[in-house]
Design a protein around this motif. Structure first.
Motif, mmCIF file in Angstrom:
data_model
loop_
_atom_site.group_PDB
_atom_site.id
_atom_site.type_symbol
_atom_site.label_atom_id
_atom_site.label_comp_id
_atom_site.label_asym_id
_atom_site.label_seq_id
_atom_site.Cartn_x
_atom_site.Cartn_y
_atom_site.Cartn_z
ATOM 1 N N PRO A 137 -14.158 -2.489 -24.303
ATOM 2 C CA PRO A 137 -13.223 -1.599 -23.609
ATOM 3 C C PRO A 137 -13.908 -0.335 -23.086
ATOM 4 O O PRO A 137 -14.740 0.258 -23.761
ATOM 5 C CB PRO A 137 -12.201 -1.250 -24.694
ATOM 6 C CG PRO A 137 -12.262 -2.396 -25.648
ATOM 7 C CD PRO A 137 -13.699 -2.837 -25.637
ATOM 8 N N HIS A 138 -13.553 0.011 -21.868
ATOM 9 C CA HIS A 138 -14.018 1.202 -21.159
ATOM 10 C C HIS A 138 -15.488 1.168 -20.770
ATOM 11 O O HIS A 138 -16.023 2.185 -20.310
ATOM 12 C CB HIS A 138 -13.693 2.482 -21.940
ATOM 13 C CG HIS A 138 -12.225 2.651 -22.179
ATOM 14 N ND1 HIS A 138 -11.327 2.868 -21.158
ATOM 15 C CD2 HIS A 138 -11.496 2.595 -23.323
ATOM 16 C CE1 HIS A 138 -10.115 2.967 -21.659
ATOM 17 N NE2 HIS A 138 -10.176 2.794 -22.968
ATOM 18 N N SER A 139 -16.150 0.022 -20.934
ATOM 19 C CA SER A 139 -17.510 -0.092 -20.413
ATOM 20 C C SER A 139 -17.422 -0.217 -18.893
ATOM 21 O O SER A 139 -16.348 -0.434 -18.327
ATOM 22 C CB SER A 139 -18.219 -1.310 -21.005
ATOM 23 O OG SER A 139 -17.587 -2.508 -20.564
ATOM 24 N N GLU A 140 -18.542 -0.080 -18.224
ATOM 25 C CA GLU A 140 -18.560 -0.167 -16.758
ATOM 26 C C GLU A 140 -18.064 -1.539 -16.283
ATOM 27 O O GLU A 140 -17.253 -1.627 -15.358
ATOM 28 C CB GLU A 140 -19.977 0.093 -16.243
ATOM 29 C CG GLU A 140 -20.069 0.197 -14.745
ATOM 30 C CD GLU A 140 -21.477 0.535 -14.276
ATOM 31 O OE1 GLU A 140 -21.863 0.019 -13.217
ATOM 32 O OE2 GLU A 140 -22.174 1.305 -14.966
ATOM 33 N N VAL B 83 -11.060 -4.866 -15.023
ATOM 34 C CA VAL B 83 -9.668 -4.463 -15.181
ATOM 35 C C VAL B 83 -9.080 -3.977 -13.855
ATOM 36 O O VAL B 83 -7.902 -4.207 -13.575
ATOM 37 C CB VAL B 83 -9.542 -3.411 -16.307
ATOM 38 C CG1 VAL B 83 -8.226 -2.684 -16.258
ATOM 39 C CG2 VAL B 83 -9.740 -4.080 -17.652
ATOM 40 N N ALA B 84 -9.888 -3.344 -13.025
ATOM 41 C CA ALA B 84 -9.395 -2.917 -11.711
ATOM 42 C C ALA B 84 -8.949 -4.133 -10.891
ATOM 43 O O ALA B 84 -7.928 -4.086 -10.195
ATOM 44 C CB ALA B 84 -10.482 -2.141 -10.971
ATOM 45 N N GLU B 85 -9.686 -5.234 -10.978
ATOM 46 C CA GLU B 85 -9.302 -6.472 -10.278
ATOM 47 C C GLU B 85 -8.098 -7.128 -10.955
ATOM 48 O O GLU B 85 -7.179 -7.599 -10.289
ATOM 49 C CB GLU B 85 -10.478 -7.455 -10.246
ATOM 50 C CG GLU B 85 -11.634 -7.008 -9.393
ATOM 51 C CD GLU B 85 -11.306 -6.989 -7.914
ATOM 52 O OE1 GLU B 85 -10.572 -7.886 -7.438
ATOM 53 O OE2 GLU B 85 -11.783 -6.070 -7.231
ATOM 54 N N LEU B 86 -8.108 -7.207 -12.282
ATOM 55 C CA LEU B 86 -7.026 -7.855 -13.015
ATOM 56 C C LEU B 86 -5.696 -7.132 -12.838
ATOM 57 O O LEU B 86 -4.643 -7.762 -12.768
ATOM 58 C CB LEU B 86 -7.374 -7.932 -14.505
ATOM 59 C CG LEU B 86 -8.447 -8.953 -14.885
ATOM 60 C CD1 LEU B 86 -9.008 -8.650 -16.262
ATOM 61 C CD2 LEU B 86 -7.876 -10.361 -14.823
#
Length: 174
Positions: A93-96, A102-105
């Motif tokens: 979580p919160h890695s690059e 997550v931006a795509e999902l």
């Protein structure tokens, strides 16, 4: 078969995996256990999944460092188009890599109950997995590969009301 032909076949297989997986809304993924239909997002050369949290899809049988068999269906006909073996990687979580996936999902997630807080919930309660293709198979099997549906609590427990057919027919007449 020459080395050039083998290389060309591998490139065509990779291209087919990418295009088919990008266009398909669902992929069938089988880790340790039965295959499941899962929604996904294609990003940076791999399929990404989110799940195992409240209200999200189950990712049972998919473990970090393991492998999975992925089957992609044709968007227009719904039949099996390509299958590939994937390496499963759980993103921290919160890695690059997690943020990019997550931006795509987030854009693909339909009917999320918490809207803008969704990514925070995913970081706290869910797993985000990356399925990286290793090889593609375009040959179709001789058998149907049909399987009975997995047990679920999302089934109708009672018979349909007797008045339902009459109500539906009235709507059509109007």
């Amino acid at each position: 078969m020459t080395a050039a032909e083998t290389s060309a076949d591998a490139l065509l297989g990779q291209a087919l995996v990418e295009e088919a997986t990008k266009k398909s809304g669902l992929i069938w993924v089988q880790g340790e256990g039965p295959a499941r239909a899962l929604w996904h997002a294609w990003h940076d050369g791999a399929a990404h999944l989110v799940g195992d949290g409240p209200g999200e899809q189950p990712l049972a049988g998919l473990t970090d460092g393991g492998s999975a068999e992925v089957t992609v269906r044709s968007k227009d006909k719904g039949g099996r188009l390509v299958a590939w073996t994937a390496t499963v990687t759980e993103l921290a979580p919160h890695s690059e890599a997690w943020e990019a996936a997550v931006a795509e999902l987030k854009g693909k997630r339909l009917n999320a109950p918490d809207g803008e807080r969704m990514t925070g919930r995913w970081a706290a309660e869910c797993r985000v997995l990356r399925l990286t293709p290793r090889d593609a198979r375009t040959d179709l099997p001789d058998a149907s590969l049909a399987a009975p549906p997995l047990p679920t609590s999302a089934t109708t427990r009672h018979a349909a009301p007797e008045a339902l057919p009459r109500l539906l027919l009235k709507r059509k007449k109007r």
